[in-house]
Design a protein around this motif. Structure first.
Motif, PDB file in Angstrom:
ATOM      1  N   LYS A   1       0.832  -1.197   0.000  1.00 47.17           N
ATOM      2  CA  LYS A   1       0.000   0.000   0.000  1.00 47.17           C
ATOM      3  C   LYS A   1       0.880   1.264   0.000  1.00 47.17           C
ATOM      4  N   PHE A   2       1.980   1.193   0.728  1.00 47.77           N
ATOM      5  CA  PHE A   2       2.859   2.364   0.832  1.00 47.77           C
ATOM      6  C   PHE A   2       3.717   2.549  -0.410  1.00 47.77           C
ATOM      7  N   GLU A   3       4.073   1.439  -1.023  1.00 47.85           N
ATOM      8  CA  GLU A   3       4.877   1.487  -2.259  1.00 47.85           C
ATOM      9  C   GLU A   3       4.182   2.337  -3.328  1.00 47.85           C
ATOM     10  N   LEU A   4       2.835   2.324  -3.290  1.00 50.16           N
ATOM     11  CA  LEU A   4       2.052   2.977  -4.341  1.00 50.16           C
ATOM     12  C   LEU A   4       1.827   4.469  -4.094  1.00 50.16           C
ATOM     13  N   LEU A   5       2.159   4.937  -2.892  1.00 55.07           N
ATOM     14  CA  LEU A   5       1.901   6.364  -2.599  1.00 55.07           C
ATOM     15  C   LEU A   5       2.866   7.260  -3.388  1.00 55.07           C
ATOM     16  N   PRO A   6       2.392   8.408  -3.861  1.00 58.25           N
ATOM     17  CA  PRO A   6       3.244   9.300  -4.650  1.00 58.25           C
ATOM     18  C   PRO A   6       4.485   9.743  -3.868  1.00 58.25           C
ATOM     19  N   GLY A   7       5.625   9.728  -4.545  1.00 54.02           N
ATOM     20  CA  GLY A   7       6.873  10.211  -3.929  1.00 54.02           C
ATOM     21  C   GLY A   7       7.666   9.128  -3.219  1.00 54.02           C
ATOM     22  N   VAL A   8       7.096   7.909  -3.106  1.00 58.15           N
ATOM     23  CA  VAL A   8       7.808   6.842  -2.376  1.00 58.15           C
ATOM     24  C   VAL A   8       8.776   6.124  -3.315  1.00 58.15           C
TER      25      VAL A   8
END
Ligand code: PEP
Ligand code: MN
Length: 338
Positions: A52-59
């Motif tokens: 879920k976090f991999e997909l957040l913008p800027g990660v």
């Protein structure tokens, strides 16, 4: 968990990731280096879905931290921690800082004489114990705050910083005005209440390795300080107890490269307690610098033989000045200055 942001991640993107981490129930610690922001999530992360976090913008990427120390681990600050003091002195950078002084502050004449010597030899910190953890309750216990004040005056007159040991929580507040670097002694490395309290102040902490502590235990102790938000921790190898009796302690020089590999925190070598013998301090000081120590902590005294504590391992002022010249050569050979 570690969330490494992309180099050009915006503040809004970073904030959105922090919010998502908080929502997932993890505590967030942020560090922003020269090129990148890293967010460490601590607490119950086992059931958190990292995808879920991999997909957040800027990660850039997300991974679990397998070591038990989350904030002290290298992944939190891959480029290493550099701690800067009020006068611009840095620990963890290219320059190897030297901290020297008596085991215990004894009187004004003693400490001012030593301060002048430390300055002249190129040291950055004046060390001296005002609260002494002695093996015997009948031995000299230190001059307390008046002694610390004396050392602070002597240090400032020479443009030096101060480092002194804090033994218990109630000493933190009165020590604050006179102490640039709070030393936690070997015997207190696992005084978790003291460590937690030092996590609440905003002054650097010098955390000494316990007499029989493993490197992992040392790093876990630093985690107690860092989890309170005080990330300015400097570790110290001061020798451990082994079956060897030829020296007071066995100075574990290999701890220096091991810690540099495992952690981003700077590490100091203390060859005085590391050997317990004046004639062996210079060799181990040189070995520590050669192994990559970011600073040295040494005991020196004009009448070393008569020092009220740790006399046997204390260098005479002339020995210290001569050693400093040799250390400069070693530092240069390993790409550092001193
Ligand atoms: C000291 O620095 O004088 C001291 C007491 O050190 P340690 O805690 O390493 O014994
Ligand atoms: Mn000592």
């Amino acid at each position: 968990m570690i969330v490494a942001m992309q180099e050009r991640a915006t503040e809004e993107q970073i904030d959105a990731v922090i919010d998502a981490m908080v929502e997932a129930g993890v505590g967030v610690h942020r560090t922003t280096g020269a090129s990148q922001t890293i967010l460490a999530g601590v607490g119950p992360t086992a059931n958190v879905d990292l995808n879920k976090f991999e997909l957040l913008p800027g990660v850039l990427h997300v991974h679990r931290i397998s070591s038990p120390y989350k904030l002290a681990g290298r992944a939190f600050r891959p480029e290493g921690t550099v701690i800067e003091f009020s006068n611009g002195v840095k620990i963890g950078g290219e320059q190897v800082a030297v901290m020297a002084g008596p085991c215990a502050i004894e009187n004004e004449n003693q400490i001012t004489t030593i301060a002048k010597c430390v300055k002249a030899a190129g040291g950055a910190f004046l060390r001296g114990g005002a609260f002494k953890p002695r093996s015997s309750p009948y031995a000299f216990q230190g001059l307390g705050i008046p002694g610390l004040q004396m050392m602070h005056d002597a240090a400032r007159a020479q443009g030096l910083l101060t480092v002194s040991e804090v033994m218990e929580i109630s000493q933190i507040e009165p020590m604050l005005p006179y102490t640039d670097l709070f030393q936690v002694g070997a015997r207190n490395m696992q005084n978790f209440n003291l460590l937690r309290e030092l996590g609440q102040i905003r002054k650097p902490i010098l955390l000494k390795r316990g007499i029989s502590a493993t490197i992992e235990e040392l790093l876990l102790s630093s985690e107690y300080i860092m989890s309170g938000g005080n990330y300015e921790v400097i570790l110290c190898e001061r020798g451990i107890r082994t079956y060897e009796t030829a020296t007071r302690n066995t100075m574990d020089i290999s701890a220096i490269p091991v810690i540099h590999k495992l952690s981003h925190l700077p590490i100091v070598g203390d060859p005085s307690h590391g050997t317990g013998r004046r004639d062996m301090v210079p060799a181990m000081a040189k070995a520590a610098v050669a192994a990559g120590a970011d600073a040295l902590l040494m005991e020196i005294h004009p009448n070393a033989d008569k020092a009220v504590s740790d006399a046997v391992q204390t260098l005479y002022l002339e020995q210290f000045s001569e050693l400093m010249g040799q250390l400069r050569v070693i530092a240069k050979a390993v790409g550092r200055t001193l």
